[in-house]
Design an enzyme around this catalytic site. Structure first.
Site, PDB file in Angstrom:
ATOM      1  N   LYS A  49       0.811  -1.193   0.000  1.00  0.00           N
ATOM      2  CA  LYS A  49       0.000   0.000   0.000  1.00  0.00           C
ATOM      3  C   LYS A  49       0.848   1.248   0.000  1.00  0.00           C
ATOM      4  O   LYS A  49       0.374   2.358  -0.222  1.00  0.00           O
ATOM      5  CB  LYS A  49      -0.868   0.018   1.268  1.00  0.00           C
ATOM      6  CG  LYS A  49      -1.676  -1.242   1.482  1.00  0.00           C
ATOM      7  CD  LYS A  49      -2.326  -1.249   2.889  1.00  0.00           C
ATOM      8  CE  LYS A  49      -2.999  -2.586   3.144  1.00  0.00           C
ATOM      9  NZ  LYS A  49      -3.222  -2.837   4.575  1.00  0.00           N
ATOM     10  N   GLU A 105       7.853   2.847  -6.373  1.00  0.00           N
ATOM     11  CA  GLU A 105       8.039   2.360  -5.004  1.00  0.00           C
ATOM     12  C   GLU A 105       8.063   3.522  -4.025  1.00  0.00           C
ATOM     13  O   GLU A 105       8.426   4.649  -4.379  1.00  0.00           O
ATOM     14  CB  GLU A 105       9.375   1.604  -4.893  1.00  0.00           C
ATOM     15  CG  GLU A 105       9.270   0.113  -5.125  1.00  0.00           C
ATOM     16  CD  GLU A 105       8.733  -0.640  -3.903  1.00  0.00           C
ATOM     17  OE1 GLU A 105       8.069  -0.028  -3.043  1.00  0.00           O
ATOM     18  OE2 GLU A 105       8.980  -1.851  -3.816  1.00  0.00           O
ATOM     19  N   ASP A 106       7.703   3.221  -2.797  1.00  0.00           N
ATOM     20  CA  ASP A 106       7.823   4.211  -1.730  1.00  0.00           C
ATOM     21  C   ASP A 106       9.257   4.276  -1.215  1.00  0.00           C
ATOM     22  O   ASP A 106       9.841   5.342  -1.110  1.00  0.00           O
ATOM     23  CB  ASP A 106       6.839   3.898  -0.589  1.00  0.00           C
ATOM     24  CG  ASP A 106       6.910   2.433  -0.135  1.00  0.00           C
ATOM     25  OD1 ASP A 106       7.677   1.640  -0.721  1.00  0.00           O
ATOM     26  OD2 ASP A 106       6.177   2.078   0.803  1.00  0.00           O
ATOM     27  N   ASP A 109      14.857  -0.432   1.011  1.00  0.00           N
ATOM     28  CA  ASP A 109      15.687  -0.587   2.211  1.00  0.00           C
ATOM     29  C   ASP A 109      16.794  -1.585   1.884  1.00  0.00           C
ATOM     30  O   ASP A 109      17.849  -1.214   1.372  1.00  0.00           O
ATOM     31  CB  ASP A 109      14.786  -1.027   3.362  1.00  0.00           C
ATOM     32  CG  ASP A 109      15.524  -1.185   4.678  1.00  0.00           C
ATOM     33  OD1 ASP A 109      16.737  -0.935   4.715  1.00  0.00           O
ATOM     34  OD2 ASP A 109      14.889  -1.553   5.677  1.00  0.00           O
ATOM     35  N   LYS A 137      17.309   3.918   1.129  1.00  0.00           N
ATOM     36  CA  LYS A 137      18.216   3.816   2.287  1.00  0.00           C
ATOM     37  C   LYS A 137      19.592   3.347   1.821  1.00  0.00           C
ATOM     38  O   LYS A 137      19.722   2.788   0.725  1.00  0.00           O
ATOM     39  CB  LYS A 137      17.628   2.858   3.312  1.00  0.00           C
ATOM     40  CG  LYS A 137      16.401   3.414   4.029  1.00  0.00           C
ATOM     41  CD  LYS A 137      16.011   2.515   5.184  1.00  0.00           C
ATOM     42  CE  LYS A 137      14.684   2.930   5.777  1.00  0.00           C
ATOM     43  NZ  LYS A 137      14.257   2.017   6.846  1.00  0.00           N
ATOM     44  N   PHE A 158      14.066   4.108  10.609  1.00  0.00           N
ATOM     45  CA  PHE A 158      12.700   3.732  10.273  1.00  0.00           C
ATOM     46  C   PHE A 158      11.863   4.990  10.102  1.00  0.00           C
ATOM     47  O   PHE A 158      11.782   5.816  11.001  1.00  0.00           O
ATOM     48  CB  PHE A 158      12.097   2.821  11.341  1.00  0.00           C
ATOM     49  CG  PHE A 158      10.832   2.169  10.880  1.00  0.00           C
ATOM     50  CD1 PHE A 158      10.876   1.054  10.060  1.00  0.00           C
ATOM     51  CD2 PHE A 158       9.598   2.698  11.218  1.00  0.00           C
ATOM     52  CE1 PHE A 158       9.710   0.460   9.589  1.00  0.00           C
ATOM     53  CE2 PHE A 158       8.421   2.108  10.756  1.00  0.00           C
ATOM     54  CZ  PHE A 158       8.481   0.992   9.941  1.00  0.00           C
ATOM     55  N   ASP A 165       4.115   3.238   6.615  1.00  0.00           N
ATOM     56  CA  ASP A 165       3.414   3.009   7.877  1.00  0.00           C
ATOM     57  C   ASP A 165       4.302   2.413   8.953  1.00  0.00           C
ATOM     58  O   ASP A 165       5.368   1.866   8.683  1.00  0.00           O
ATOM     59  CB  ASP A 165       2.261   2.029   7.646  1.00  0.00           C
ATOM     60  CG  ASP A 165       2.764   0.592   7.473  1.00  0.00           C
ATOM     61  OD1 ASP A 165       3.611   0.368   6.589  1.00  0.00           O
ATOM     62  OD2 ASP A 165       2.330  -0.290   8.242  1.00  0.00           O
ATOM     63  N   ARG A 171       0.295   6.521   7.542  1.00  0.00           N
ATOM     64  CA  ARG A 171       0.447   6.612   6.084  1.00  0.00           C
ATOM     65  C   ARG A 171      -0.034   7.959   5.558  1.00  0.00           C
ATOM     66  O   ARG A 171       0.432   8.442   4.537  1.00  0.00           O
ATOM     67  CB  ARG A 171      -0.384   5.514   5.395  1.00  0.00           C
ATOM     68  CG  ARG A 171       0.144   4.100   5.586  1.00  0.00           C
ATOM     69  CD  ARG A 171      -0.580   3.169   4.618  1.00  0.00           C
ATOM     70  NE  ARG A 171      -0.471   1.771   4.985  1.00  0.00           N
ATOM     71  CZ  ARG A 171       0.551   0.981   4.654  1.00  0.00           C
ATOM     72  NH1 ARG A 171       1.560   1.466   3.964  1.00  0.00           N
ATOM     73  NH2 ARG A 171       0.567  -0.294   5.002  1.00  0.00           N
TER      74      ARG A 171
HETATM   75  P1  IMP Z   1      13.240  -3.988   1.457  1.00  0.00           P
HETATM   76  O1  IMP Z   1      12.904  -5.317   0.878  1.00  0.00           O
HETATM   77  O2  IMP Z   1      14.146  -4.118   2.670  1.00  0.00           O
HETATM   78  O3  IMP Z   1      13.840  -3.031   0.458  1.00  0.00           O
HETATM   79  O4  IMP Z   1      11.897  -3.380   2.057  1.00  0.00           O
HETATM   80  C1  IMP Z   1      10.969  -2.769   1.253  1.00  0.00           C
HETATM   81  C2  IMP Z   1       9.636  -2.574   1.925  1.00  0.00           C
HETATM   82  O5  IMP Z   1       9.763  -2.555   3.351  1.00  0.00           O
HETATM   83  C3  IMP Z   1       9.071  -1.218   1.559  1.00  0.00           C
HETATM   84  O6  IMP Z   1       8.305  -1.296   0.380  1.00  0.00           O
HETATM   85  C4  IMP Z   1       8.261  -0.871   2.797  1.00  0.00           C
HETATM   86  O7  IMP Z   1       6.989  -1.447   2.706  1.00  0.00           O
HETATM   87  C5  IMP Z   1       9.012  -1.512   3.910  1.00  0.00           C
HETATM   88  N1  IMP Z   1       9.942  -0.566   4.594  1.00  0.00           N
HETATM   89  C6  IMP Z   1      11.285  -0.520   4.487  1.00  0.00           C
HETATM   90  N2  IMP Z   1      11.799   0.469   5.240  1.00  0.00           N
HETATM   91  C7  IMP Z   1      10.732   1.077   5.830  1.00  0.00           C
HETATM   92  C8  IMP Z   1      10.608   2.217   6.717  1.00  0.00           C
HETATM   93  O8  IMP Z   1      11.581   2.869   7.125  1.00  0.00           O
HETATM   94  N3  IMP Z   1       9.345   2.536   7.104  1.00  0.00           N
HETATM   95  C9  IMP Z   1       8.241   1.859   6.680  1.00  0.00           C
HETATM   96  N4  IMP Z   1       8.319   0.795   5.849  1.00  0.00           N
HETATM   97  C10 IMP Z   1       9.546   0.415   5.420  1.00  0.00           C
END
Ligand code: IMP
Length: 186
Positions: A49, A105-106, A109, A137, A158, A165, A171
């Protein structure tokens, strides 16, 4: 939730509403140039979302009509780090053959979710797959994925707001910032 509401929720604002708006306008300008000849085949793919706000504002900053579709995937488990285990909760409705796919993408990480998503979409026969993310990140910089459009590089903290969220909350905050632990305890 406007900026005044952020006071009790965030320890630091990393991107204000205005900064997000103008950065997305810059990215949309670049995307409009890059896809000028292929706009008819462009498909924006949003990841639910978190990417809802980015998709809404980025798409409306584009100077041409564009098709959008959505996926919902689960990769986060209950903690605050990615598990790397990805499950499709809602798949795309559009056939990707010959389409120029731009994943919206939002945040990236670890990049585990994105790596999985890119190879999943690439296996469906698109003309191209690129990625646009509002936030990135530090760990994501080492990724072997072409993240062509990045809004802001942020520290390894975070963050919530603008689609992101904590336990499904915050959100609808208009800015992005680091969550105050006091806002989620007690
Ligand atoms: P990744 O697989 O570690 O890159 O994580 C990606 C997903 O984790 C994102 O699409 C978010 O839904 C969630 N996410 C990663 N970091 C954060 C954060 O700092 N706050 C909230 N959601 C996060």
């Amino acid at each position: 939730m406007d900026a005044s509401d952020a006071a009790g929720v965030l320890t630091e604002v990393l991107a204000t509403e205005d900064q997000i708006r103008s950065r997305l306008a810059e990215l949309a300008g670049q995307i409009a140039i890059d896809y000028a000849d292929t706009a008819a085949d462009l498909l924006l793919v949003g990841v639910l979302k978190g990417a809802v706000m980015v998709m809404a504002d980025l798409s409306r900053a584009l100077p041409f009509s564009v098709e959008m579709d959505w996926m919902a995937i689960s990769s986060y488990g209950s903690g605050t780090r990615s598990s790397g285990v990805v499950r499709i909760l809602k798949d795309l409705e559009v056939d990707l053959s010959g389409r120029h796919v731009l994943i919206v993408e939002d945040i990236i990480d670890t990049g585990l979710t994105l790596s999985w998503l890119v190879s999943n979409l690439e296996s469906r026969g698109p003309a191209s797959v690129r990625v646009c993310t509002l936030l990135r990140k530090p760990d994501a910089a080492t990724l072997d994925v072409d993240v062509r459009y990045v809004g802001f590089d942020i520290p390894d903290a975070f963050v919530v707001g603008y689609g992101l969220d904590y336990a499904q909350q915050f959100r609808n905050l208009r800015c992005v910032g680091t969550l105050d632990p006091a806002a989620v305890t007690g």
